[in-house]
Design a protein around this motif. Structure first.
Motif, mmCIF file in Angstrom:
data_model
loop_
_atom_site.group_PDB
_atom_site.id
_atom_site.type_symbol
_atom_site.label_atom_id
_atom_site.label_comp_id
_atom_site.label_asym_id
_atom_site.label_seq_id
_atom_site.Cartn_x
_atom_site.Cartn_y
_atom_site.Cartn_z
ATOM 1 N N GLU A 154 0.837 -1.194 0.000
ATOM 2 C CA GLU A 154 0.000 0.000 0.000
ATOM 3 C C GLU A 154 0.878 1.252 0.000
ATOM 4 N N THR A 155 0.290 2.380 -0.382
ATOM 5 C CA THR A 155 1.013 3.637 -0.493
ATOM 6 C C THR A 155 1.797 4.005 0.769
ATOM 7 N N PRO A 156 1.187 3.987 1.966
ATOM 8 C CA PRO A 156 1.956 4.367 3.161
ATOM 9 C C PRO A 156 3.168 3.459 3.395
ATOM 10 N N GLU A 157 3.014 2.169 3.100
ATOM 11 C CA GLU A 157 4.124 1.231 3.292
ATOM 12 C C GLU A 157 5.275 1.553 2.338
ATOM 13 N N ILE A 158 4.948 1.855 1.090
ATOM 14 C CA ILE A 158 5.988 2.176 0.106
ATOM 15 C C ILE A 158 6.653 3.500 0.463
ATOM 16 N N CYS A 159 5.851 4.490 0.835
ATOM 17 C CA CYS A 159 6.407 5.798 1.213
ATOM 18 C C CYS A 159 7.378 5.658 2.370
ATOM 19 N N GLN A 160 6.994 4.873 3.362
ATOM 20 C CA GLN A 160 7.859 4.678 4.521
ATOM 21 C C GLN A 160 9.142 3.964 4.119
ATOM 22 N N GLU A 161 9.033 2.905 3.346
ATOM 23 C CA GLU A 161 10.207 2.123 2.950
ATOM 24 C C GLU A 161 11.167 2.939 2.097
ATOM 25 N N MET A 162 10.623 3.766 1.210
ATOM 26 C CA MET A 162 11.470 4.536 0.297
ATOM 27 C C MET A 162 11.780 5.935 0.826
ATOM 28 N N ASP A 163 11.170 6.287 1.959
ATOM 29 C CA ASP A 163 11.370 7.597 2.573
ATOM 30 C C ASP A 163 10.996 8.723 1.603
ATOM 31 N N VAL A 164 9.792 8.615 1.044
ATOM 32 C CA VAL A 164 9.268 9.639 0.135
ATOM 33 C C VAL A 164 7.857 10.007 0.569
ATOM 34 N N SER A 165 7.403 11.171 0.145
ATOM 35 C CA SER A 165 6.031 11.590 0.429
ATOM 36 C C SER A 165 5.093 10.900 -0.554
ATOM 37 N N VAL A 166 3.803 10.966 -0.275
ATOM 38 C CA VAL A 166 2.801 10.403 -1.181
ATOM 39 C C VAL A 166 2.910 11.067 -2.548
ATOM 40 N N SER A 167 3.084 12.375 -2.546
ATOM 41 C CA SER A 167 3.217 13.116 -3.801
ATOM 42 C C SER A 167 4.430 12.633 -4.590
ATOM 43 N N ASN A 168 5.554 12.487 -3.908
ATOM 44 C CA ASN A 168 6.758 12.007 -4.591
ATOM 45 C C ASN A 168 6.571 10.595 -5.121
ATOM 46 N N LEU A 169 5.925 9.741 -4.345
ATOM 47 C CA LEU A 169 5.668 8.373 -4.802
ATOM 48 C C LEU A 169 4.799 8.392 -6.054
ATOM 49 N N ASN A 170 3.765 9.223 -6.048
ATOM 50 C CA ASN A 170 2.902 9.315 -7.229
ATOM 51 C C ASN A 170 3.689 9.750 -8.459
ATOM 52 N N VAL A 171 4.608 10.682 -8.288
ATOM 53 C CA VAL A 171 5.453 11.126 -9.402
ATOM 54 C C VAL A 171 6.335 9.976 -9.876
ATOM 55 N N ILE A 172 6.955 9.276 -8.941
ATOM 56 C CA ILE A 172 7.832 8.154 -9.288
ATOM 57 C C ILE A 172 7.049 7.079 -10.039
ATOM 58 N N LEU A 173 5.879 6.713 -9.523
ATOM 59 C CA LEU A 173 5.058 5.687 -10.178
ATOM 60 C C LEU A 173 4.587 6.157 -11.546
ATOM 61 N N TRP A 174 4.206 7.421 -11.652
ATOM 62 C CA TRP A 174 3.765 7.969 -12.936
ATOM 63 C C TRP A 174 4.893 7.868 -13.961
ATOM 64 N N ARG A 175 6.094 8.289 -13.566
ATOM 65 C CA ARG A 175 7.236 8.232 -14.484
ATOM 66 C C ARG A 175 7.566 6.794 -14.864
ATOM 67 N N ALA A 176 7.515 5.896 -13.896
ATOM 68 C CA ALA A 176 7.798 4.484 -14.185
ATOM 69 C C ALA A 176 6.781 3.931 -15.178
ATOM 70 N N ARG A 177 5.503 4.221 -14.951
ATOM 71 C CA ARG A 177 4.454 3.713 -15.846
ATOM 72 C C ARG A 177 4.593 4.299 -17.247
ATOM 73 N N MET A 178 4.904 5.590 -17.315
ATOM 74 C CA MET A 178 5.060 6.226 -18.626
ATOM 75 C C MET A 178 6.236 5.634 -19.399
ATOM 76 N N ARG A 179 7.352 5.423 -18.720
ATOM 77 C CA ARG A 179 8.531 4.863 -19.389
ATOM 78 C C ARG A 179 8.287 3.413 -19.792
ATOM 79 N N LEU A 180 7.617 2.650 -18.932
ATOM 80 C CA LEU A 180 7.281 1.270 -19.290
ATOM 81 C C LEU A 180 6.324 1.248 -20.473
ATOM 82 N N ARG A 181 5.344 2.122 -20.436
ATOM 83 C CA ARG A 181 4.374 2.197 -21.524
ATOM 84 C C ARG A 181 5.066 2.520 -22.844
ATOM 85 N N GLU A 182 5.965 3.499 -22.816
ATOM 86 C CA GLU A 182 6.686 3.883 -24.026
ATOM 87 C C GLU A 182 7.553 2.739 -24.542
ATOM 88 N N CYS A 183 8.280 2.098 -23.628
ATOM 89 C CA CYS A 183 9.158 0.995 -24.014
ATOM 90 C C CYS A 183 8.348 -0.172 -24.589
#
Length: 196
Positions: A154-183
């Protein structure tokens, strides 16, 4: 196990499988020793019921499923051991409109569907290309994506493990999905799986 290689082939299969498992666990846990431990636990658990499996593919999927649970347990234990990272309401506004509370695409924001993706997913070559695309992501993006989509944290678990905010996690996931989609678009869907 029927259809699983025997002798030297079995040994080579297990060595290659273990290498992949350790690499995956280390990416998620950030600790080689801990990765070795969870892989060992997963393999021990798998060996107890190995006689019920049929085929290399089934064995690999099953062992990785056990490993995912072991990693999720470890990450959740870390999460429970400390307070989740809190982020300001302003930080969370940037990407909230693209994703729902669970971090998945919000209605109307998801990318267009590719031609017959269900058939592609069933093809072994697709997964090889997917793994290649995933390995080309920055490590932080790949880790967050796998925590969310493969391990199911879940989001809080990932944020805690990676030491990022929810907003930062959303950005990271968005970028990952976009790059995977493009590839995947370039190497699989537009080329119908012929470009590796």
């Amino acid at each position: 196990m029927q259809n699983v290689p025997h002798g030297a082939d079995e040994l080579n299969f297990l060595i290659a499988l273990r290498v992949q498992m350790v690499r995956f666990a280390q990416l998620q846990l950030g600790d080689r020793c801990l990765a070795e431990d969870v892989v060992q636990e997963a393999l021990e658990g798998a060996m107890k019921n190995a006689s019920t499996l049929r085929g290399e593919g089934a064995c690999k999927s099953w062992v990785f499923a056990i490993l995912r649970h072991k990693i999720a347990d470890e990450l959740r234990q870390r999460y429970r051991a400390s307070e989740p990272t809190q982020s300001s309401a302003q930080e969370e506004l940037d990407f909230d409109m693209l994703f729902d509370e669970s971090g998945h695409w919000a209605t109307g924001e998801e990318p267009k569907r590719w031609h017959m993706p269900d058939q592609a997913i069933e093809q072994e070559k697709f997964w090889k290309i997917f793994e290649m695309c995933l390995s080309n992501l920055p490590a932080k993006h790949a880790r967050a994506f796998m925590m969310r989509e493969f391990i199911g944290l879940e989001t809080p678990e990932i944020c805690q493990e990676m030491d990022v905010s929810v907003s930062n996690l959303n950005v990271i996931l968005w970028r990952a999905r976009m790059r995977l989609r493009e590839c995947l678009s370039q190497r699989w869907f537009e080329g119908e799986g012929i470009h590796a």
